[in-house]
Design an enzyme around this catalytic site. Sequence first.
Site, short mmCIF file in Angstrom:
data_model
loop_
_atom_site.label_atom_id
_atom_site.label_comp_id
_atom_site.label_asym_id
_atom_site.label_seq_id
_atom_site.Cartn_x
_atom_site.Cartn_y
_atom_site.Cartn_z
N SER A 111 0.83 -1.20 0.00
CA SER A 111 0.00 0.00 0.00
C SER A 111 0.87 1.26 0.00
CB SER A 111 -0.97 -0.02 1.18
OG SER A 111 -1.87 1.05 1.14
N ASP A 249 -1.16 1.22 -4.15
CA ASP A 249 -1.97 0.11 -4.67
C ASP A 249 -3.38 0.51 -5.05
OD1 ASP A 249 -2.74 0.38 -1.94
OD2 ASP A 249 -3.50 -1.66 -1.94
N ASP A 251 -5.94 1.89 -3.32
CA ASP A 251 -7.11 1.73 -2.45
C ASP A 251 -7.33 2.93 -1.54
OD1 ASP A 251 -5.10 1.37 -0.53
OD2 ASP A 251 -5.97 -0.47 0.30
#
Length: 481
Positions: A111, A249, A251
């Site tokens: 992330s 990533d 998100d």
Amino acid sequence: MSGNGKVSIQDLMATSGVRFGTSGARGLVADMNSEVCFAYTAAFLDAVKAKDTAIALAMDYRPSSPAISAACGAAIERAGLSFDFCGAIPTPALAFYAQESGLPGIMVTGSHIPFDRNGIKFYRIEGEITKTDEAVISAEVVEVPAEGQTVELPAANAKAFDAYVARYVDFFGPGALSGMKLGFYEHSSVSREAIHAILKGLGAEVISLGRTEEFVPIDTEAVADVDIERAHAWAAEHHFDAILSTDGDGDRPLLGDEKGDWFRGDIVGILCARYLAAQGVVTTVSSNSAVEKCGAFSRLALTKIGSPYVIEGIEGLIAEGVAPVVGFEPNGGFLVGSKVVRNGRTLAPLVTRDAILPMLCLLCAAREQRIKVSELARDLPARFTASDRLQSFPTEASRKIIAEFAASRDAIDRLLDGLAGQALSQDQTDGLRISLAGDEIVHFRPSGNAPELRCYAEAASAERAKELVRESLERLKAKLA
């Protein structure tokens, strides 16, 4: 660990330092060798009793992600299964494809954390694993072979990418963003190709900004000064309607208005939930209290920080018959718990953090209302939040400090003396959230993903919230010097 024979995941956590945090198993790249990643994957497959199925597998652009993916693939094949390699795509794209295909899924990503770390996120057929699932995986004992701990990754299957793009073009409709000029700060985000395709599919003019092949750890909760300055410069030069970006990533969103001012993620979440006419909202205890004060939602649940807790809250509201239900975190990641119908179009649930949906909702809201993006939050209660962290700060040291403050209101008052009013109450749902005289909040907690002490603050102005965070962290550093 020798890489030969039975391996206890519990022991592996202690020896490797790779363990579950707020979002999957994470650790230093140096510790995430093929044995460790093989063992974690094997434990996941045992825990969810994966049989007679393929496993959807994808990764981000971190330099270490292909090798970790190769170890995951080897464990899948060792279990007698096949893997559907989706290549480098956003985490929510992998999750959506796995959900729609009826497959468990594995996403290799760290992330937003620095590139010297990485992680693995696991998905059941029903969606992202819960804390209960993590406990089951952690208790597994698995077989790790001495050889064959990696496989060669095949060419990527493009179906996951295509399905993710179609999800949003179909829901919002071609032309939904026609006439909007958008800047896209791509950096090293694995979502960059998908976001380009979605924005163009919706009719927007997209100008690429700052693509790099070197990994950039964008933290949407603590935006770096250089990225704040860049956004202002880009806005002044190009006269965008908005600027978009995400973490590594895809998100967690980062949305800037026409002036280049980045929105806080929890404000994005509130506005997105309102646009989707959500009745139930689940968010973390660290979110802006405007989510409650605005009065837009019939049910509100506050949880510990981390998507697994938000997911548990979403499941709870759905079980009570509330619909539609959504969730979000202060980092901006948005989860759709139940189907949403708007203008005759249906959006399927996706119970994992997503960056593109909340940004699209805000852009469409501005266009439909014929207002500037900066004006979207003008009717929300005037509550402002800020956050930052002390990096390379051992988790145990964070817990010790928080325990000291939790045990003594006098200790809190001494720390904040001259900076803020007296401590009135505290909430230990996650870390220590302190309500202060003057309707202000300071919240300390250890990061669940890295050795960091995070500080959040809420006040009546953005500058005051920033001051509370900055000075609180400075005082903590001085206290420990």
